[in-house]
Design an enzyme around this catalytic site. Structure first.
Site, PDB file in Angstrom:
ATOM      1  N   ALA A 186       0.825  -1.208   0.000  1.00 13.95           N
ATOM      2  CA  ALA A 186       0.000   0.000   0.000  1.00 13.95           C
ATOM      3  C   ALA A 186       0.866   1.268   0.000  1.00 13.95           C
ATOM      4  O   ALA A 186       2.098   1.207   0.091  1.00 13.95           O
ATOM      5  CB  ALA A 186      -0.927  -0.017   1.205  1.00 13.95           C
ATOM      6  N   HIS A 187       0.214   2.389  -0.077  1.00 15.50           N
ATOM      7  CA  HIS A 187       0.866   3.702  -0.133  1.00 15.50           C
ATOM      8  C   HIS A 187       1.732   3.967   1.097  1.00 15.50           C
ATOM      9  O   HIS A 187       1.373   3.614   2.213  1.00 15.50           O
ATOM     10  CB  HIS A 187      -0.179   4.797  -0.273  1.00 15.50           C
TER      11      HIS A 187
END
Lengths: 345, 345, 345
Positions: free
Chosen positions: A238-239
């Site tokens: 994820a980010h």
């Protein structure tokens, strides 16, 4: 590719025993040897196969003593395992030695292209992208605007690299992997509005990423894979995640947003790690485990979902398997207690 | 992109303090500010960074009182957080403002194309497809025959949309995602014959789908994602599933065939839901949980595999962690009971 | 596609009741029938829909007795379910009847191409590849050097097939799937050096693989999917794995390196199997389970992570759910024991 036993022996600095002119065209395991293949013997458990392998050539250790006649031509070397790995690497190098920029590729005029690159058919390189020397871009790859790809990196067919991604040297990215897609951030409390994702992904040198992974760009700043990280297939990052040097992820791993993972960790398949955690160096996580809290002590092994110390988990799980007998024991105890009570009153 | 502090202040309806002519070329977090970047201060926990950030410009609230000198130029606005989000959105809009139909794309003559679309290199649009206005089709995208794409929808590089798929307005589909592949239906009892999958996928407006997801077409009828659904990466949706409005799915979620999911649900990573279930609105499912039964009561939280009420699960899991001590207690009880028995006889 | 009731009845060897000239353009479920659609009634639970369906035509069994008037035209056949499946198959055949080699594809001169193939736009076929008769290669597919694709196999848009892969006849591979990527083998003890992966993937006849799967090539030798294997979406198969005939894998399955799986197994979603195991024929594994040991007895059902006998697991899990009450019972027992002890002393 076709070589004689002599040619191979010269490459490996070995000595031929048997037909020096026999030709080989492929590599095989000794137990799967066929006419025209070259194998090796290193593990003593496989000695039995030496005497009946169909392989044309077998590489063995210099000091190995035959106890029966062998049909195959032998090449004796210092270390048969290492010599065979050397052959594998040479084979791979020839196989992957693609060159030239296809007329059917698209490279933006503003892109900077290194020397000696391969750009296959229907591959795309966007505005202001910078492609290093000896980079291999297989067919149907997409490299977005402003992306940077370091020297000697190989990007297999169909990889999609979004704009601003920065990939180091000597990396390998397998087909279907997506790098730089938007992080998953919305505001359910504000009409589900999307939070713009304008950061990027930075991948350092010597990283290998398997097939069909998805690595999201940061909201701001960078999602980072440090030097030597190795990913299997179908992994989600994820980010704003950061993965430390030489950390290994087996297939189907999941890391939620903003988590920082240390160096030299080993995560088995289908592991999940929630967001905003810190995971210490050298952590080991067993398959299908879920990490819900930061791990501060280095070198620990975790298991379960949510995970805790693996030895404790295994012990608890044995009791779990035997819960039925535990419940029966408690039933019996209660019965006895009741009987005793009745007797006493 | 390059702007002066004055230009940004004008855009945000703010007031400059400091060097009004300083130029910025990128956006950063305040703790990662660099020369040429613009940041913001909103969360009080980050106030410390204001006084030593390297950012050239910082956006702060109108009423914020400085307690020490600040090197950066300040832009004072009503709400620094909102103002920065506005900048992020403007940045993204410019970055994603791709236009024009590439000569290296393929669009079937029978397709209907809206105004002002982008169709990147090596993208494909099939027979009778209908593409709305302002649609962005990145390179290497595939849009099958008879597919419909609504206005303002963005489809990133390499997405594959099978025939008959129907996608609404203002949707975003990230790279590698496959929409409309065949549902997984065979008849093991009948020589493993395939059940033909001739339905489609319908995606309503304002849906965002992450990278490398796979959403199967219905056997007959439609697999449906309602308005506002948000998917993270690597999610699997089987044939004839329906996902209610504004439901969120974190990465690696799996929904088996014909399950109907309500509105405003929140599913964490690696959740699995078996087929032919109904899941009530506002259901929350924790990471790695598996749902094996329909959920009829709205707004409940589920955990475990198979899942049940999350509070009960957490309690049971604490006991699971301590099973070894429970077993030892039972051992001790039995011993005492045996001793008592012996004494009494 | 447009047909009259009479034309359909002729195809199905059935008899028309009602308007024989009514036209149909699509297929629907009876409960979702619309003007212009054809449905069928087979399951007695759906009889209610017959009398108010909006479908223009309904296929019913020859011997079905109406109990009220029906608006739709009827086609009576021997077996309505089978007749409808026949229609589905005909529909699919027409829909998928793509032909011809696009001028916008790239096929290496050294490749061998069968008769009557489809090669869509931006598809790529490498050096010395061999493509059988009637093979369908959708747009943006990549088929590497020396790959072999058997007759009648369909490869949907964007599939990536690495060099040396060998695929049989009558296979279907869905979009986004990657076949032949490198196995995940490094030597952490030796500076994280990559073990070259020079084996291949062999897929036998009648195999179907869903979207976005990743099937790694063998280190040496072959990763093998036997005849009739069926994969759902997003499945990971590691190097040197072998999957037996007619084994089914639901979505998100994971098999680690060198594991051998028997025939006719059924694995539910998100199942994980560790490396170097043998799994017996006809094994069933429930969703989210993890197999950590070889399974030698055929036809068993496994559950849990790590998995054991499913019936025992379900029993243990019921006790797990009730652990809080078990702990309370033990608390009470201890209290009573202590009271008894006090009394006795």
């Amino acid at each position: 590719m076709q070589f004689t036993a002599t040619q191979i022996a010269d490459l490996l600095n070995g000595q031929v025993e048997g037909d020096a002119n026999i030709t080989i065209t492929k590599l095989s395991k000794i137990e799967e040897g066929v006419h025209g293949s070259i194998s090796f013997l290193s593990n003593p458990h496989y000695i039995q196969y030496l005497y009946n392998t169909q392989a044309s050539v077998v590489i063995i250790n210099k000091d190995f003593t035959l106890t029966a006649p062998v049909a195959a031509t032998l090449i004796r070397v210092e270390n048969a395992g290492n010599a065979f790995t050397q052959l594998l690497e040479m084979y791979n190098e020839v196989k992957l030695n693609k060159k030239g920029i296809s007329k059917l590729s698209f490279i933006a005029e503003s892109a900077t292209i290194g020397s000696d690159i391969y750009a296959g058919e229907f591959s795309f390189v966007g505005e202001n992208a910078i492609i290093g020397n000896h980079v291999k871009i297989y067919p149907q790859v997409y490299i977005g605007d402003n992306a940077v790809i370091g020297d000697n990196t190989t990007i297999f067919a169909g990889v999609k690299i979004y704009s601003e991604t920065n990939i180091g040297k000597n990396c390998i990215i397998h087909s279907g992997t997506v790098i730089g897609s938007d992080g998953f951030r919305f505001t359910p409390e504000n009409d589900n509005k999307k939070v713009p994702q304008i950061g990027n992904v930075v991948i350092e040198d010597d990283v290998e990423i398997g097939a069909n992974c998805a690595i999201d760009r940061a909201t701001l700043g960078s999602t980072i894979l440090r030097k030597g990280v190795k990913f299997d297939n179908l992994i989600h990052i994820a980010h704003n995640v950061e993965i430390g040097e030489n950390t290994y992820f087996a297939a189907h791993g999941v890391v939620a947003g903003s988590t920082k993972i240390g160096k030299n960790c080993m995560f088995s398949g289908q592991v999940g790690i929630v967001g905003h955690l810190s995971i210490a160096d050298n952590t080991i996580i067993t398959a299908q485990s879920g990490i819900s809290k930061s791990i501060t002590k280095k070198g620990e092994v975790y298991m379960g979902s949510p995970a805790f110390d693996a030895n404790k988990y295994r012990k608890a799980y044995i009791h779990f398997r035997n819960l039925d007998s535990l419940v029966q024991r408690v039933d019996k105890i209660e019965k006895l207690q009741k009987e005793t009570e009745l007797k006493e009153n």
